[in-house]
Design a protein around this motif. Structure first.
Motif, PDB file in Angstrom:
ATOM      1  N   LEU A   3      89.965  81.233 -23.709  1.00  0.00           N
ATOM      2  CA  LEU A   3      88.751  81.245 -22.901  1.00  0.00           C
ATOM      3  C   LEU A   3      87.977  82.545 -23.088  1.00  0.00           C
ATOM      4  O   LEU A   3      88.552  83.633 -23.095  1.00  0.00           O
ATOM      5  CB  LEU A   3      89.112  81.072 -21.420  1.00  0.00           C
ATOM      6  N   THR A   5      85.305  84.951 -21.350  1.00  0.00           N
ATOM      7  CA  THR A   5      84.793  85.197 -20.002  1.00  0.00           C
ATOM      8  C   THR A   5      83.961  86.469 -19.941  1.00  0.00           C
ATOM      9  O   THR A   5      84.059  87.343 -20.799  1.00  0.00           O
ATOM     10  CB  THR A   5      85.943  85.320 -18.980  1.00  0.00           C
ATOM     11  N   LEU A  14      83.676  82.092 -16.700  1.00  0.00           N
ATOM     12  CA  LEU A  14      83.752  81.461 -18.013  1.00  0.00           C
ATOM     13  C   LEU A  14      82.391  81.484 -18.721  1.00  0.00           C
ATOM     14  O   LEU A  14      81.355  81.203 -18.119  1.00  0.00           O
ATOM     15  CB  LEU A  14      84.222  80.012 -17.859  1.00  0.00           C
ATOM     16  N   THR A  16      80.321  79.518 -21.146  1.00  0.00           N
ATOM     17  CA  THR A  16      80.422  78.122 -21.589  1.00  0.00           C
ATOM     18  C   THR A  16      79.085  77.414 -21.483  1.00  0.00           C
ATOM     19  O   THR A  16      78.067  78.019 -21.121  1.00  0.00           O
ATOM     20  CB  THR A  16      81.499  77.390 -20.746  1.00  0.00           C
ATOM     21  N   ASP A  17      79.083  76.126 -21.780  1.00  0.00           N
ATOM     22  CA  ASP A  17      77.959  75.237 -21.506  1.00  0.00           C
ATOM     23  C   ASP A  17      78.561  73.897 -21.083  1.00  0.00           C
ATOM     24  O   ASP A  17      79.794  73.754 -21.034  1.00  0.00           O
ATOM     25  CB  ASP A  17      77.012  75.103 -22.707  1.00  0.00           C
ATOM     26  N   LYS A  20      80.866  72.107 -23.813  1.00  0.00           N
ATOM     27  CA  LYS A  20      82.125  72.839 -24.000  1.00  0.00           C
ATOM     28  C   LYS A  20      83.053  72.639 -22.808  1.00  0.00           C
ATOM     29  O   LYS A  20      84.265  72.501 -22.966  1.00  0.00           O
ATOM     30  CB  LYS A  20      81.846  74.325 -24.184  1.00  0.00           C
ATOM     31  N   THR A  21      82.482  72.639 -21.613  1.00  0.00           N
ATOM     32  CA  THR A  21      83.290  72.503 -20.403  1.00  0.00           C
ATOM     33  C   THR A  21      83.940  71.125 -20.321  1.00  0.00           C
ATOM     34  O   THR A  21      85.134  71.000 -20.017  1.00  0.00           O
ATOM     35  CB  THR A  21      82.436  72.755 -19.150  1.00  0.00           C
ATOM     36  N   LEU A  24      86.625  70.959 -22.853  1.00  0.00           N
ATOM     37  CA  LEU A  24      87.742  71.804 -22.423  1.00  0.00           C
ATOM     38  C   LEU A  24      88.643  71.055 -21.441  1.00  0.00           C
ATOM     39  O   LEU A  24      89.880  71.091 -21.557  1.00  0.00           O
ATOM     40  CB  LEU A  24      87.200  73.083 -21.777  1.00  0.00           C
ATOM     41  N   LEU A  65      83.757  78.486 -13.260  1.00  0.00           N
ATOM     42  CA  LEU A  65      82.535  78.086 -13.952  1.00  0.00           C
ATOM     43  C   LEU A  65      81.306  78.771 -13.356  1.00  0.00           C
ATOM     44  O   LEU A  65      81.267  79.047 -12.157  1.00  0.00           O
ATOM     45  CB  LEU A  65      82.362  76.565 -13.854  1.00  0.00           C
TER      46      LEU A  65
END
Length: 242
Positions: A3, A5, A14, A16-17, A20-21, A24, A65
Motif C-alpha cells: 500500500l 500512503t 491510502l 488510490t483511486d 484501484k480501491t 484492491l 480511504l
C-alpha cells in the motif's frame, strides 16, 4: 498487500483511486477477512489527531480511504499526483456494479431505510447478493446480544459488511469486532441513507470542488455545524501549522 500512503496529521491515508480501491478489495478479499476499512475525511482525521484512542482505531484499519477531498488534495500536493478521492457512497456503488459473486451485509440505520435500500438495490443491481440487513438497537448491546448479532453476520456468509453507524461509532464498532467477523467491514457513514434516497448527494460540481460538506451542512445545519465548520477550521489550522 503493498500500500502507498500519505501521512496526514499522523494518520496514513491510502493513495488510490476508485478503480484501484475496488481491485484492491476484490483481489485481496481473503486477506481482508476479519479486518476493517475506514473511510476517512477531515472530521475523522482531526478526531484521530485529537483523541489517542480514536487514532488507534483508525490506525489499526487495513487501510484508511480518502473520502474527503482535502485529504486527496493534500496527498497530491505532497508527492502523490495520482491521489484521488474515494467516497464511501461511491465505493458502495462501484462494488455493487461488479458481478463478482461477493455477498453483502448491511449493518446500521433504521428498518425503514434498510427496506428502501433493499428495494432500490434490487432494481438497479439485480445480480447483487444481499446476505442480510440489520438495524441494531440505538443502545449498547449486551454481550449476549452482540454475540448473537456477530453469529448472524457470519452465518450469512457475507464477504463485505457495510457498517452505517456514523463516525466515530462505526469505526469503534469495527475495531471492537476485528477478527470476530468472517468478512471485511467497511464504515460508510450516511451511505445507506444516500442510496435509500433519504439524503441527496451534492451536485457533481460541488463534489469536484470539495464542497459536499457545505451541501450537507445546508441540509442539516443544527446537527452538522460543529462537525463541519469547527472541525474544518481546525484542520486548516493544523495543516498550516505543520
Amino acid at each position: 498487500m503493498e500500500l502507498k500512503t500519505c501521512n496526514i496529521l499522523g494518520l496514513d491515508i491510502l493513495v488510490t483511486d476508485m478503480e484501484k480501491t475496488v481491485n484492491l478489495i476484490e483481489q485481496n478479499i481473503e486477506q481482508l477477512r476479519g479486518k476493517y476499512i475506514c473511510v476517512g475525511n477531515v472530521h475523522t482525521t482531526v478526531m484521530a489527531h485529537d483523541d489517542p484512542q480514536y487514532h488507534t482505531v483508525q490506525a489499526d484499519a487495513a487501510f484508511v480511504l480518502p473520502d474527503g477531498g482535502p485529504l486527496s488534495g493534500y496527498s497530491r500536493k505532497h508527492g502523490f499526483p495520482e491521489a484521488e478521492r474515494v467516497t464511501g457512497p461511491d465505493l458502495m456503488l462501484a462494488l455493487f456494479a461488479r458481478d463478482n459473486g461477493l455477498k453483502h451485509y448491511f449493518y446500521g440505520s433504521s428498518e425503514e431505510t434498510l427496506a428502501l435500500l433493499k428495494e432500490k438495490l434490487a432494481e438497479k443491481y439485480p445480480h447483487l447478493q444481499i446476505a442480510g440487513m440489520v438495524s441494531p438497537p440505538f443502545r449498547e448491546l449486551s454481550e449476549a446480544e452482540d454475540k448473537e448479532m456477530i453469529d448472524q453476520i457470519n452465518a450469512s456468509g457475507a464477504d463485505i459488511i457495510w457498517v452505517g453507524l456514523g463516525a466515530p461509532k462505526q469505526e469503534k464498532w469495527m475495531y471492537a469486532h476485528k477478527d470476530h467477523v468472517n468478512g471485511v467491514m467497511i464504515g460508510v457513514g450516511a451511505g445507506f441513507d444516500y442510496h435509500a434516497g433519504n439524503i441527496k448527494r451534492a451536485p457533481g460540481w460541488m463534489q469536484k470542488l470539495s464542497l459536499e460538506w457545505l451541501y450537507r451542512l445546508l441540509q442539516d445545519p443544527k446537527r452538522l455545524f460543529k462537525r463541519y465548520l469547527v472541525t474544518n477550521t481546525r484542520y486548516l489550522w493544523l495543516i498550516h501549522r505543520k
